[in-house]
Scaffold this motif. Structure first.
Motif, PDB file in Angstrom:
ATOM      1  N   ARG A   1       0.901  -1.256   0.097  1.00  0.00           N
ATOM      2  CA  ARG A   1       0.049  -0.163  -0.011  1.00  0.00           C
ATOM      3  C   ARG A   1       0.997   1.346  -0.013  1.00  0.00           C
ATOM      4  NH1 ARG A   1      -3.791  -1.785   5.052  1.00  0.00           N
ATOM      5  NH2 ARG A   1      -2.095  -2.917   5.440  1.00  0.00           N
ATOM      6  N   LEU A   2       0.483   2.213  -0.786  1.00  0.00           N
ATOM      7  CA  LEU A   2       1.086   3.471  -0.978  1.00  0.00           C
ATOM      8  C   LEU A   2       0.228   4.795  -0.601  1.00  0.00           C
ATOM      9  CD1 LEU A   2       1.901   2.643  -4.834  1.00  0.00           C
ATOM     10  CD2 LEU A   2       3.572   2.455  -2.714  1.00  0.00           C
ATOM     11  N   SER A   3       1.177   5.849  -0.346  1.00  0.00           N
ATOM     12  CA  SER A   3       0.607   7.042  -0.002  1.00  0.00           C
ATOM     13  C   SER A   3      -0.418   7.149   1.216  1.00  0.00           C
ATOM     14  CB  SER A   3      -0.221   7.759  -1.125  1.00  0.00           C
ATOM     15  OG  SER A   3      -0.640   8.962  -1.089  1.00  0.00           O
ATOM     16  N   ALA A   4      -1.251   7.696   1.349  1.00  0.00           N
ATOM     17  CA  ALA A   4      -1.917   7.985   2.391  1.00  0.00           C
ATOM     18  C   ALA A   4      -2.769   6.497   2.949  1.00  0.00           C
ATOM     19  CB  ALA A   4      -3.314   8.682   2.354  1.00  0.00           C
ATOM     20  N   PHE A   5      -2.901   5.500   1.922  1.00  0.00           N
ATOM     21  CA  PHE A   5      -3.431   4.255   2.181  1.00  0.00           C
ATOM     22  C   PHE A   5      -2.232   3.281   3.130  1.00  0.00           C
ATOM     23  CE2 PHE A   5      -5.076   6.101  -1.323  1.00  0.00           C
ATOM     24  CZ  PHE A   5      -6.588   6.175  -1.143  1.00  0.00           C
ATOM     25  N   GLY A   6      -1.000   3.730   2.757  1.00  0.00           N
ATOM     26  CA  GLY A   6       0.179   2.958   3.334  1.00  0.00           C
ATOM     27  C   GLY A   6       0.643   3.446   4.476  1.00  0.00           C
ATOM     28  N   PHE A   7       0.569   4.956   4.622  1.00  0.00           N
ATOM     29  CA  PHE A   7       1.475   5.721   5.626  1.00  0.00           C
ATOM     30  C   PHE A   7       0.786   6.714   6.322  1.00  0.00           C
ATOM     31  CE2 PHE A   7       4.117   3.557   2.275  1.00  0.00           C
ATOM     32  CZ  PHE A   7       4.828   2.892   2.987  1.00  0.00           C
ATOM     33  N   LEU A   8      -0.451   6.649   6.346  1.00  0.00           N
ATOM     34  CA  LEU A   8      -1.299   7.877   7.231  1.00  0.00           C
ATOM     35  C   LEU A   8      -1.216   7.262   8.884  1.00  0.00           C
ATOM     36  CD1 LEU A   8      -3.226  10.254   7.512  1.00  0.00           C
ATOM     37  CD2 LEU A   8      -5.052   8.587   7.639  1.00  0.00           C
TER      38      LEU A   8
ATOM     39  N   ASP B   1      -2.389   9.645  16.125  1.00  0.00           N
ATOM     40  CA  ASP B   1      -2.344   9.108  17.676  1.00  0.00           C
ATOM     41  C   ASP B   1      -3.738   9.132  18.147  1.00  0.00           C
ATOM     42  OD1 ASP B   1      -2.213  11.995  17.884  1.00  0.00           O
ATOM     43  OD2 ASP B   1      -1.611  12.028  19.968  1.00  0.00           O
ATOM     44  N   GLU B   2      -4.595  10.005  18.089  1.00  0.00           N
ATOM     45  CA  GLU B   2      -6.025   9.924  18.567  1.00  0.00           C
ATOM     46  C   GLU B   2      -6.895  10.299  17.761  1.00  0.00           C
ATOM     47  OE1 GLU B   2      -8.814   8.697  20.867  1.00  0.00           O
ATOM     48  OE2 GLU B   2      -6.612   8.222  21.642  1.00  0.00           O
ATOM     49  N   PRO B   3      -8.033   9.797  16.949  1.00  0.00           N
ATOM     50  CA  PRO B   3      -7.851   8.407  17.045  1.00  0.00           C
ATOM     51  C   PRO B   3      -6.448   7.519  16.501  1.00  0.00           C
ATOM     52  CG  PRO B   3      -9.243   9.188  15.294  1.00  0.00           C
ATOM     53  CD  PRO B   3      -8.768  10.490  16.137  1.00  0.00           C
ATOM     54  N   LYS B   4      -6.282   6.413  17.108  1.00  0.00           N
ATOM     55  CA  LYS B   4      -5.251   5.730  16.678  1.00  0.00           C
ATOM     56  C   LYS B   4      -5.067   5.052  15.140  1.00  0.00           C
ATOM     57  CE  LYS B   4      -2.163   2.017  18.240  1.00  0.00           C
ATOM     58  NZ  LYS B   4      -1.910   1.070  19.116  1.00  0.00           N
ATOM     59  N   VAL B   5      -4.244   5.844  14.373  1.00  0.00           N
ATOM     60  CA  VAL B   5      -3.866   5.011  13.118  1.00  0.00           C
ATOM     61  C   VAL B   5      -2.413   4.700  13.213  1.00  0.00           C
ATOM     62  CG1 VAL B   5      -3.822   5.600  10.813  1.00  0.00           C
ATOM     63  CG2 VAL B   5      -5.483   6.699  12.068  1.00  0.00           C
ATOM     64  N   ALA B   6      -2.188   3.198  13.488  1.00  0.00           N
ATOM     65  CA  ALA B   6      -0.596   2.868  13.643  1.00  0.00           C
ATOM     66  C   ALA B   6       0.055   3.285  12.743  1.00  0.00           C
ATOM     67  CB  ALA B   6      -0.849   1.546  13.720  1.00  0.00           C
ATOM     68  N   GLY B   7      -0.195   3.451  11.377  1.00  0.00           N
ATOM     69  CA  GLY B   7       0.738   3.740  10.254  1.00  0.00           C
ATOM     70  C   GLY B   7       1.584   2.740   9.791  1.00  0.00           C
ATOM     71  N   ASN B   8       2.445   3.098   8.915  1.00  0.00           N
ATOM     72  CA  ASN B   8       3.597   1.992   8.534  1.00  0.00           C
ATOM     73  C   ASN B   8       2.676   0.571   7.942  1.00  0.00           C
ATOM     74  OD1 ASN B   8       5.739   3.590   9.540  1.00  0.00           O
ATOM     75  ND2 ASN B   8       5.554   2.529  11.448  1.00  0.00           N
TER      76      ASN B   8
ATOM     77  N   THR C   1       6.812  10.874  14.942  1.00  0.00           N
ATOM     78  CA  THR C   1       5.932  10.002  15.885  1.00  0.00           C
ATOM     79  C   THR C   1       4.582  10.310  15.393  1.00  0.00           C
ATOM     80  OG1 THR C   1       5.571  11.603  17.473  1.00  0.00           O
ATOM     81  CG2 THR C   1       7.522   9.903  17.804  1.00  0.00           C
ATOM     82  N   PRO C   2       3.531   9.438  15.725  1.00  0.00           N
ATOM     83  CA  PRO C   2       2.070   9.720  15.301  1.00  0.00           C
ATOM     84  C   PRO C   2       1.750  11.069  16.020  1.00  0.00           C
ATOM     85  CG  PRO C   2       2.285   7.677  16.130  1.00  0.00           C
ATOM     86  CD  PRO C   2       3.603   8.029  16.427  1.00  0.00           C
ATOM     87  N   GLU C   3       2.031  11.102  17.117  1.00  0.00           N
ATOM     88  CA  GLU C   3       1.667  12.664  17.463  1.00  0.00           C
ATOM     89  C   GLU C   3       2.212  13.734  16.986  1.00  0.00           C
ATOM     90  OE1 GLU C   3       2.429   9.871  21.087  1.00  0.00           O
ATOM     91  OE2 GLU C   3       3.515  10.408  19.150  1.00  0.00           O
ATOM     92  N   GLU C   4       3.542  13.646  16.321  1.00  0.00           N
ATOM     93  CA  GLU C   4       4.106  14.638  15.416  1.00  0.00           C
ATOM     94  C   GLU C   4       3.292  14.647  13.919  1.00  0.00           C
ATOM     95  OE1 GLU C   4       8.937  15.021  16.782  1.00  0.00           O
ATOM     96  OE2 GLU C   4       8.077  13.200  15.556  1.00  0.00           O
ATOM     97  N   LEU C   5       2.544  13.707  13.587  1.00  0.00           N
ATOM     98  CA  LEU C   5       2.005  13.740  12.506  1.00  0.00           C
ATOM     99  C   LEU C   5       0.447  14.070  12.471  1.00  0.00           C
ATOM    100  CD1 LEU C   5       3.390  10.227  11.077  1.00  0.00           C
ATOM    101  CD2 LEU C   5       3.754  12.889  10.075  1.00  0.00           C
TER     102      LEU C   5
ATOM    103  N   GLY D   1       6.821   6.842   6.718  1.00  0.00           N
ATOM    104  CA  GLY D   1       6.589   6.192   7.791  1.00  0.00           C
ATOM    105  C   GLY D   1       6.769   6.738   9.111  1.00  0.00           C
ATOM    106  N   CYS D   2       6.187   6.330  10.187  1.00  0.00           N
ATOM    107  CA  CYS D   2       6.281   6.990  11.455  1.00  0.00           C
ATOM    108  C   CYS D   2       7.050   6.076  12.507  1.00  0.00           C
ATOM    109  CB  CYS D   2       4.816   7.227  11.765  1.00  0.00           C
ATOM    110  SG  CYS D   2       3.915   5.762  12.605  1.00  0.00           S
ATOM    111  N   LEU D   3       7.307   6.729  13.502  1.00  0.00           N
ATOM    112  CA  LEU D   3       7.907   5.940  14.787  1.00  0.00           C
ATOM    113  C   LEU D   3       6.916   5.356  15.603  1.00  0.00           C
ATOM    114  CD1 LEU D   3      10.740   4.955  16.091  1.00  0.00           C
ATOM    115  CD2 LEU D   3      10.868   7.393  17.036  1.00  0.00           C
ATOM    116  N   ASN D   4       6.609   4.229  15.411  1.00  0.00           N
ATOM    117  CA  ASN D   4       5.441   3.440  16.417  1.00  0.00           C
ATOM    118  C   ASN D   4       6.087   2.260  17.004  1.00  0.00           C
ATOM    119  OD1 ASN D   4       3.068   3.483  17.527  1.00  0.00           O
ATOM    120  ND2 ASN D   4       2.031   3.749  15.727  1.00  0.00           N
ATOM    121  N   GLU D   5       5.766   2.086  17.942  1.00  0.00           N
ATOM    122  CA  GLU D   5       6.410   0.689  18.797  1.00  0.00           C
ATOM    123  C   GLU D   5       5.863  -0.532  18.062  1.00  0.00           C
ATOM    124  OE1 GLU D   5       8.470   0.253  21.140  1.00  0.00           O
ATOM    125  OE2 GLU D   5       8.597   2.534  22.123  1.00  0.00           O
TER     126      GLU D   5
END
Length: 527
Positions: A160-167, A170-177, A250-254, A306-310
């Motif tokens: 998956r690419l673009s928003a579909f792959g990398f949105l 943090d709240e509501p949680k979208v894990a990303g990657n 991070t998701p917060e930064e996004l 990509g995002c930094l997510n645990e």
């Protein structure tokens, strides 16, 4: 960029030969290309994903559809504002199918000797495109020629690419990657199933170009953090013209990016049901998401990364700290990755210069902010304003972006692996066939014709050079594995010279690139 326009699908439909393989999920029937290679297109490696949901592996009870896997029917839904692909027919970039939110499939090419011969080395390729564009059906990635000539299995991954792959949010949680997680699941499928296609499960090499190389670097970090005793689903890696420069956001930064997407779609990001709405293709069609990206409604937030997510890569220690400390190298060796080769081209800047329109100096920073945080953008602009190209904003943009995307991160990765004693080596390509170049430059992506050994696009002399180059790179991996240590010193690279000679030599510009390192967080001075 001149190419042959013959897609694999055309050859498979024209030829009557069929090959059937029994996998753990049932039979898969493919066809034969004109040179006899067996080809299997669009093999699912995961269940159809939910939008903004992690991929799920195929359950044990899953059974493949009884059909011939010989068509290019789909590609990842994506925006069409790909400046780098200007002049390239869209069909040659994505294949002959239609956009889908389920591009979780593999294309597998097997040498003509199959099934009478087996035990082939396996090369898994991740296509490029800034993580926003592209397809495993891309014409430059179709591997029937290299597979037949070098007796290798080639697997091209769809993700998956673009928003579909990398949105991410943090709240509501979208894990990303999601795109990286797709790739990882595809690798696991390959490890578990490629022996049915005659592949050697102990000789799997992961390779990628551009965003594909960035993906490989991401996967290396993920693999290095596997629990003790777990093995990576590959043994070696080749990074072509890209790597991670700094820790992802991070998701917060996004949050601003999520808000920008919602506003562009006329949704309230503070609505408690906004994610439910955004995740529903019936309420928000994929075409609406790509439209607001294509029309620049998101501004600097229109490029998704990509995002930094645990759940993908640990936050502590952060990836680049982990890499500098030697943790990446130690983790890779512990999980069975024995060698890595990293490299680039001499004029990467040109294709990067046309990624976005930068007619004026004031357009530099907004477009660079798509990829790097403001302190790095300002630092790079300040340093590059002394360049001889300072009066040409479009050229300057290409120089800065290629430095941040290719030269600096690949050199840092090489340095860190070398310092940790990991078996690593570098290559440098200074010649590509004239017909494959864009505006005459040995620029980003013009080496695909060499790596894929695209016979229709090469003269006989050029084929000899391409074959010699691939053999030389294979020799690097063999030496790294046998020696168990790096080859030479970081500045020295296996070089394909402008006169087509292949030799080891000190890379031009190494020190100049590394002089920029103090712009980066955690890097105080050149090493």
């Amino acid at each position: 960029m001149a190419t042959s326009t013959n897609h694999i699908q055309d050859e498979l439909l024209a030829n009557l030969g069929r090959v059937t393989v029994l996998t753990k999920f049932g039979n898969i029937t493919g066809g034969r290309t004109n040179n006899g290679a067996a080809a299997f297109l669009e093999i699912p490696y995961a269940l159809p994903p939910g939008r903004f949901q992690d991929p799920e592996p195929l359950p044990n009870a899953f059974r493949y559809e009884e059909k011939e896997y010989i068509r290019e029917s789909k590609y990842a839904v994506q925006p069409t504002n790909d400046g780098q692909a200007a002049g390239l027919p869209f069909e040659d970039k994505v294949g002959r199918g239609q956009p889908t939110e389920n591009p979780l499939f593999l294309n597998i090419i097997v040498p003509p000797e199959f099934p009478s011969k087996k035990g082939f080395p396996v090369k898994v390729y991740i296509h490029g495109g800034f993580l926003q564009f592209g397809s495993p059906h891309g014409l430059s990635s179709q591997a029937q020629f290299v597979s037949a000539i070098r007796s290798e299995i080639w697997v091209n991954i769809g993700y998956r690419l673009s928003a579909f792959g990398f949105l991410a949010y943090d709240e509501p949680k979208v894990a990303g990657n999601f795109g990286f997680k797709d790739q990882w699941l595809a690798l696991q499928w390959v490890k578990e199933n490629i022996d049915a296609f005659g592949g050697d499960i102990d000789d799997i090499q992961l390779t990628g170009l551009s965003a594909g190389a960035h993906s490989v670097h991401q996967i290396l970090h993920h693999a290095s953090n596997l629990s003790r005793g777990h093995q990576a689903p590959f043994n070696s890696a080749l990074l072509q013209s890209n790597a991670i420069l700094i820790n992802p956001k991070t998701p917060e930064e996004l949050r601003p990016q999520f808000h920008a997407l919602c506003h562009a779609l006329k949704l309230d990001p503070d609505d408690p049901n906004v994610l439910t709405t955004l995740s529903d293709p019936a309420q928000v069609p994929a075409s609406e998401i790509t439209r607001v990206i294509e029309t620049e409604k998101l501004g600097v937030y229109g490029t998704f990364r990509g995002c930094l997510n645990e759940d993908w890569i640990p936050r502590a220690p952060a990836p680049m700290e982990w890499q500098r400390s030697g943790g990446l190298a130690r983790g890779l060796q512990a999980c069975g990755v024995h060698s890595i080769v990293i490299g680039n081209l001499s004029e990467e800047w040109y294709l990067y210069s046309i990624a976005h329109d930068v007619p004026n100096p004031e357009d530099l920073a907004p477009n660079l902010l798509r990829y790097f945080p403001e302190p790095i953008v300002q630092g790079m602009i300040q340093r590059y304003n002394k360049s001889v190209h300072a009066g040409n904003p479009q050229r300057l943009f290409g120089e800065i972006l290629s430095c941040g995307q290719v030269y600096l991160p690949t050199q840092i990765l090489l340095r860190d692996l070398y310092n940790a004693g990991f078996p690593v080596a570098r290559y440098d390509i200074r010649w590509t066939p004239e017909k494959s170049r864009t505006q005459g430059y040995v620029t980003h992506g013009s080496d695909r014709v060499l790596w894929a050994l695209r016979i229709p696009n090469l003269t006989e002399d050029e084929r000899d050079v391409a074959s010699a180059w691939l053999e030389a790179v294979a020799g690097i991996f063999s030496s790294l594995r046998n020696k168990g240590a790096a080859l030479g010193v970081p500045k020295v690279a296996l070089t394909l010279e402008q006169d087509r000679q292949i030799l080891w030599k000190e890379s031009e510009g190494w020190d100049q690139i590394m002089s920029l390192i103090d712009i980066l967080p955690g890097e105080e001075s050149p090493n």
